[in-house]
Design a protein around this motif. Structure first.
Motif, PDB file in Angstrom:
ATOM      1  N   HIS A 111      71.181  47.658  24.390  1.00  0.00           N
ATOM      2  CA  HIS A 111      70.325  48.239  23.695  1.00  0.00           C
ATOM      3  C   HIS A 111      69.836  49.678  23.967  1.00  0.00           C
ATOM      4  N   HIS A 115      70.020  53.678  22.971  1.00  0.00           N
ATOM      5  CA  HIS A 115      69.059  54.824  22.917  1.00  0.00           C
ATOM      6  C   HIS A 115      69.300  55.953  23.692  1.00  0.00           C
ATOM      7  N   SER A 136      59.992  53.569  24.333  1.00  0.00           N
ATOM      8  CA  SER A 136      60.262  52.550  22.935  1.00  0.00           C
ATOM      9  C   SER A 136      59.187  51.593  23.109  1.00  0.00           C
TER      10      SER A 136
HETATM   11 ZN    ZN Z   1      64.804  50.411  20.584  1.00  0.00          ZN
END
Ligand code: ZN
Ligand code: KG4
Length: 335
Positions: A111, A115, A136
Motif C-alpha cells: 500500500h 502512495h 497518511s
Molecule cells: Zn493510505
C-alpha cells in the motif's frame, strides 16, 4: 499492459485501469466515511462487508469508463497490505479469482509503495532518485527512494502518525470523523500564531516523528480558551505539524543529497503543507512533487500504477490469496 488496480486496505474501495503506454485510463472510488461516522472510527467488519458489495459494480464502472471489457485487461494489481485483514482479503480474493478466470497475472502491491509512486501519475513525474515523505492516517515515514523497490528508511513515527494526530485533534475539538480535512478547513479561519505549540523532535538530528504529545497541549489549550477560539487552536496545531514535517523533509534532503522530494498520503492533501514545502524546497533549489489531492488519499490508481510497473517488468506471484496486515516497506525488492 493494461492493469486493473484494486485498493481495499481500509475504508475506501478504489478501482482504476493504468495502461503502461497511455497512462491512467479510468478510476473510481467509493468512500465509506458516512458508514463509519457514527462510530468515530473505522469498524473493520463493516468495512469488509461494504467492500464486498462495492467491488464488482466499481470494476464494471471503471471498465466502462475506459471503454474496455474484462477481456482487455492484461493484469490485476491489488493491495496486499498493510491494512485491515478483512478489508484486504476482499480485494485480494476478487483480484486473484478474476485473474484466474481471465488467465492473466495478479500481483500484490504494498500500500505504501502505491502512495509513494502516486506522483508518477502526474505530469511531469519525478525522476528517481528522490526522498519521499509518506504522511497518511497510519504512517509518517521519510524514505530514500533510489528506484522501484529500492527503499531505505530515514525516519519513522515513534507514536501517532501525522494523519492520526489530525484525526484525534479534530475529535477533541468536536469535528467528527475523519476529522483531518475538517480541522484543516477550520484552521484556515484561525491565527496560526495565537497559540504556540511545540515542534516535536526538531531540536535533535533524528528524522523520526512524534506527534502524540501535541494532542495533550492542544486539549489543554482548547479547554482553557473555549469554543470561540477553536479556529486559532486548530491553526496553531496545523502550523506545528506542518513546520515539523517541513523541517524534517529539508533535513532529509540535506542528509541524503537528493534534489527531489515526493510527498504522498492523505496529509499530503493539506494545503498549508503543500505551500510550505514548496517554499522551503525552492529556497534550497530542490523540486517538490505531489499527487493531485484525490491521489494523496487512498485510491485505486496508485495501486494500478505500482502493480503495472512491476508486472510489466516481469514480476509474477503464485495463485495464493494473500493479505498481510503488517508489512515493512524497506523489505521490498526491485521487480
Ligand atoms: Zn493510505
Ligand atoms: O492515505 P490515507 O487516505 O489513508 C491511509 O492510508 O491512512 O490518509 C488518510 C489521512 C486521515 O488521517 C485524514 O485525516 C488525513 O489523511 N487527511 C488530511 C487532509 N486530508 C486527509 N490531513 C490534513 N489535512 C488534509 N487536508
Amino acid at each position: 499492459m493494461r492493469v486493473l488496480g484494486v485498493e481495499t486496505s481500509c475504508d475506501e474501495t478504489g478501482i482504476a485501469v493504468y495502461d503502461t503506454e497511455h497512462g491512467l485510463r479510468a478510476h473510481a472510488l467509493h468512500t465509506q466515511a458516512a458508514l463509519h461516522q457514527d462510530y468515530g472510527g473505522v469498524v473493520p467488519e463493516l468495512a469488509s462487508r461494504d467492500h464486498v458489495l462495492r467491488l464488482l459494480p466499481l470494476v464494471d464502472e471503471v471498465l466502462a469508463q475506459a471503454r474496455m471489457t474484462r477481456r482487455d485487461v492484461d493484469g490485476i494489481a491489488y493491495t496486499e497490505g498493510p491494512g485491515l485483514i478483512g478489508a484486504l482479503l476482499t480485494g485480494a480474493t476478487l483480484a486473484k479469482t478474476l485473474a484466474w478466470t481471465l488467465d492473466i497475472p495478479a500481483l500484490g502491491v504494498h500500500h505504501l509503495e502505491g502512495h509513494l509512486l502516486a506522483p508518477l501519475l502526474e505530469d511531469p513525474p519525478p525522476a528517481f532518485p528522490f526522498v519521499a515523505l509518506i504522511v497518511s492516517g497510519g504512517h509518517s515515514l521519510l524514505m530514500d527512494v533510489a528506484g522501484i523497490g529500492r527503499y531505505t528508511l530515514l525516519g519513522d513515527t515513534l507514536d501517532d502518525a501525522a494523519g492520526e494526530a489530525f484525526d484525534k485533534t479534530a475529535k477533541l475539538l468536536g469535528l467528527g470523523y475523519p476529522g483531518g480535512p475538517a480541522l484543516a478547513r477550520l484552521a484556515e479561519s484561525g491565527d496560526p500564531k495565537a497559540f504556540r505549540f511545540a515542534r516535536p523532535l526538531t531540536d535533535r538530528p533524528t528524522l523520526d516523528f512524534s506527534f502524540s504529545g501535541l494532542k495533550t497541549q492542544v486539549l489543554l489549550a482548547a479547554q482553557k480558551a473555549g469554543p470561540e477560539r477553536h479556529a486559532d487552536v486548530a491553526a496553531g496545531f496545523q502550523a506545528a505539524v506542518v513546520d515539523t514535517l517541513v523541517w524534517k523533509c529539508l533535513r532529509a534532503l540535506d542528509q541524503s543529497g537528493r534534489a527531489r522530494l515526493v510527498v504522498a498520503g492523505g496529509v499530503g492533501a493539506n494545503l498549508r503543507l503543500r505551500a510550505e514545502l514548496q517554499a522551503g524546497a525552492a529556497r534550497r533549489g530542490a523540486a517538490v512533487y505531489f499527487p493531485r489531492p484525490a491521489f494523496c488519499t487512498d485510491n485505486g490508481a496508485m495501486i494500478a500504477l505500482a502493480g503495472a510497473l512491476r508486472l510489466a517488468a516481469g514480476e509474477r506471484e503464485d495463485a495464493c490469496i494473500r493479505a498481510t496486515p503488517r508489512r515493512d516497506l524497506a523489505t521490498l525488492t526491485p521487480p
